[in-house]
Design an enzyme around this catalytic site. Structure first.
Site, PDB file in Angstrom:
ATOM      1  N   LYS A 177       0.868  -1.176   0.000  1.00 28.90           N
ATOM      2  CA  LYS A 177       0.000   0.000   0.000  1.00 28.90           C
ATOM      3  C   LYS A 177       0.909   1.230   0.000  1.00 28.90           C
ATOM      4  O   LYS A 177       1.420   1.661   1.024  1.00 28.90           O
ATOM      5  CB  LYS A 177      -0.911   0.013   1.228  1.00 28.90           C
ATOM      6  CG  LYS A 177      -1.871   1.196   1.210  1.00 28.90           C
ATOM      7  CD  LYS A 177      -1.930   1.808   2.589  1.00 28.90           C
ATOM      8  CE  LYS A 177      -2.357   3.218   2.700  1.00 28.90           C
ATOM      9  NZ  LYS A 177      -1.872   4.235   1.795  1.00 28.90           N
ATOM     10  N   GLU A 252       9.664   2.170  10.943  1.00 23.96           N
ATOM     11  CA  GLU A 252      10.710   3.185  10.705  1.00 23.96           C
ATOM     12  C   GLU A 252      10.005   4.524  10.702  1.00 23.96           C
ATOM     13  O   GLU A 252       9.159   4.772   9.846  1.00 23.96           O
ATOM     14  CB  GLU A 252      11.381   2.977   9.342  1.00 23.96           C
ATOM     15  CG  GLU A 252      12.282   1.780   9.253  1.00 23.96           C
ATOM     16  CD  GLU A 252      13.460   1.860  10.182  1.00 23.96           C
ATOM     17  OE1 GLU A 252      13.795   2.970  10.663  1.00 23.96           O
ATOM     18  OE2 GLU A 252      14.048   0.799  10.468  1.00 23.96           O
ATOM     19  N   CYS A 286      13.489  11.332   6.514  1.00 24.71           N
ATOM     20  CA  CYS A 286      13.542  11.056   7.954  1.00 24.71           C
ATOM     21  C   CYS A 286      14.967  11.195   8.448  1.00 24.71           C
ATOM     22  O   CYS A 286      15.195  11.338   9.642  1.00 24.71           O
ATOM     23  CB  CYS A 286      12.920   9.724   8.300  1.00 24.71           C
ATOM     24  SG  CYS A 286      13.561   8.375   7.373  1.00 24.71           S
TER      25      CYS A 286
END
Ligand code: UN1
Length: 498
Positions: A177, A252, A286
């Site tokens: 997804k 994560e 990130c």
């Protein structure tokens, strides 16, 4: 203009429309009138259908010898190499990272394919002696089952590949997804898997919202593992939902990565690293450098040099090869960034440059924001503590290495960190004491390589590391212990304590 292309879900080897009969538009963040494609706004039933297909295919795929599974992966790598430029162009258009970074994103998928294809001939377990004569003991890695892969828009090909490719080599099947802001690169990976002959049902792809598709992956008992990359907020909800079903979950999440610049640092390198770390992918990584902790002795010079570089950064069309920073991915990210700039001003930080939305001429067509530096930032300010995920960097001052390390570690997150120094003792101390999953010496907080462990401490993750085989296989397999008794004797006769 031609009609935008409509992309379908891939379930059990078929390209199908959603049962919802609804689609959503995928628009370029650099030019909102450019519709990249229409994607299925799927219903929960589509995800369930895909999970059931993945569960059926798992029984066959787990029995395919791992070296054979790996051959498919190697072929995927070969085709990716040939299509790298096309996929990079598509990605830059779809989510706005500059072309040269988009090439790097595709390259990560290529690297993962070649690296993990080799793992098909390893997947090593170990043997160890038994307490008994004529008995063998060994361990073997087993696939975990159908996996739900929920992936972000900021590395829309790399991150899906970090999950998909090891899962396939390990014998797992998947339902992917992708984020609705950038579903196209994952679509290309899935198409490639089909082209390379990966059997029906092994790889499934369902686009749509978190509340429908995502929630099905979390709740459906047929999903054995959920691997998620995204915000810590969503990650918490993922972990809670997975706990309900005793699912394995790999997370994560966010970062508030610090770069330390010591008084002995090469400032040319540090400034260059700061620009790249803070503004690559418009700060939407990130691993982005969001705090720069500079030794007070060199702070003013560092800020002056950084300002000069940042004011000259070329912001614009991501498809222009000379552009250094593209737009933000969507309006919500832009608004959040603007809010944080206001918060920084209200907290009394010093706006060195940027801080505004860019709207003139071609900028007005997209979600462009000026690269922004705050100085005079105190460790307690929200802009120094909360993840912004935009092109905003905060400069803080420190008096010593210990002071800098304390400031760097005073955070809820722990993904990446870096130190610029020429003193080997300081470098090693920082490498030990920075409480992050990754530390760089004399380079920026970004630039992780795909064959090393990737992940972080605290709210960045839940202890897993993607990337390196030694760590990624811990996510996508589980251990099985096997005892073989070849004594031909009654168990009781052999020993009475076991
Ligand atoms: C991310 O931002 O989610 O180290 C991944 C880097 C990239 C990966 C970043 N190779 O910045």
């Amino acid at each position: 203009m031609a009609e935008p292309k409509a992309y379908r879900n891939f379930i059990d080897g078929e390209w199908v429309e959603s049962r919802s009969a609804a689609v959503f538009e995928d628009r370029s963040p650099a030019n909102r009138s450019d519709v990249v494609g229409l994607f299925q706004d799927s219903a929960a039933a589509d995800a369930e259908h895909a999970i059931e297909a993945a569960a059926r295919a798992f029984r066959r795929w787990r029995a395919v010898p791992a070296p054979k599974r790996a051959e498919y992966i190697f072929r995927m790598g070969e085709i990716l190499v040939r299509r790298k430029e096309d996929y990079a162009l598509e990605m830059a258009r779809e989510m706005g990272k500059p072309l040269r970074e988009a090439r790097g994103d595709v390259q990560e998928a290529i690297d993962v394919c070649y690296y993990m294809a080799g793992e098909g001939r390893r997947l090593c377990g170990w043997t160890t002696p038994s307490e008994l004569p004529n008995k063998a003991c060994f361990t073997t890695r087993m696939p975990v089952g159908p996996c739900g892969l929920i992936t972000p828009w900021n590395f829309p090909m790399a991150i899906p590949s970090w999950k998909l490719i090891p899962a396939l080599v390990c014998g797992d099947t998947v339902v992917m997804k992708p984020a609705s802001d950038a579903p196209l690169p994952a679509y290309q990976l899935v198409k490639l898997a089909q082209e390379c002959g990966i059997p029906n049902g092994v790889v499934n792809y369902v686009t749509g919202g978190g509340a429908t598709v995502g929630a099905s992956l979390l709740r459906h008992p047929g999903v054995a593992l959920v691997s998620f990359t995204g915000s810590s907020e969503t990650g918490r909800a993922v972990a809670i939902a997975c706990a309900e079903e005793f699912k394995r979950v790999s997370l994560e999440m966010g970062g508030k990565n610090a770069m330390i610049v010591m008084d002995d640092a090469r400032l040319d390198l540090a400034v260059d690293g700061a620009v790249w770390g803070a503004f690559a992918t418009a700060g939407q990584r990130c691993t982005a450098t969001s705090r720069i902790i500079v030794h007070r002795k060199v702070k003013d010079e560092f800020i002056a040099r950084l300002k000069e570089r940042v004011e000259n950064l070329k912001v614009g069309d991501p498809l222009d090869d000379t552009v250094e920073m593209g737009p933000m991915v969507n309006e919500a990210q832009l608004k959040k960034t603007m809010e944080y700039v206001q918060i920084g001003r209200d907290e009394g930080a010093d706006l060195v440059c940027g801080g505004v939305r860019l709207t003139k001429a071609e900028y007005g067509r997209g979600w462009f924001f000026a690269p922004t530096i705050f100085a005079g930032v105190a460790p307690g300010m929200r802009i120094a503590r909360e993840e912004i995920f935009g092109p905003v960097v905060s400069v803080l001052a420190a008096d010593s290495l210990d002071d800098a390390l304390n400031i760097a570690n005073d955070t809820l997150y722990g993904l990446s960190s870096s130190i610029y120094t020429q003193d080997v003792n300081r470098a090693f101390q920082a490498a030990r004491d920075l409480e992050t999953g990754i530390t760089y010496v004399n380079s920026s907080t970004i630039g992780a390589e795909t064959h090393l462990p990737f992940g972080g401490t605290r709210r960045t993750g839940n202890g897993h590391r993607e990337g390196a085989a030694q760590t990624a296989l811990e996510i996508f397999t589980e251990w099985k212990t096997i005892y073989v008794d070849y004594s031909g004797r009654l168990q009781k006769a052999q020993i009475d304590t076991n």
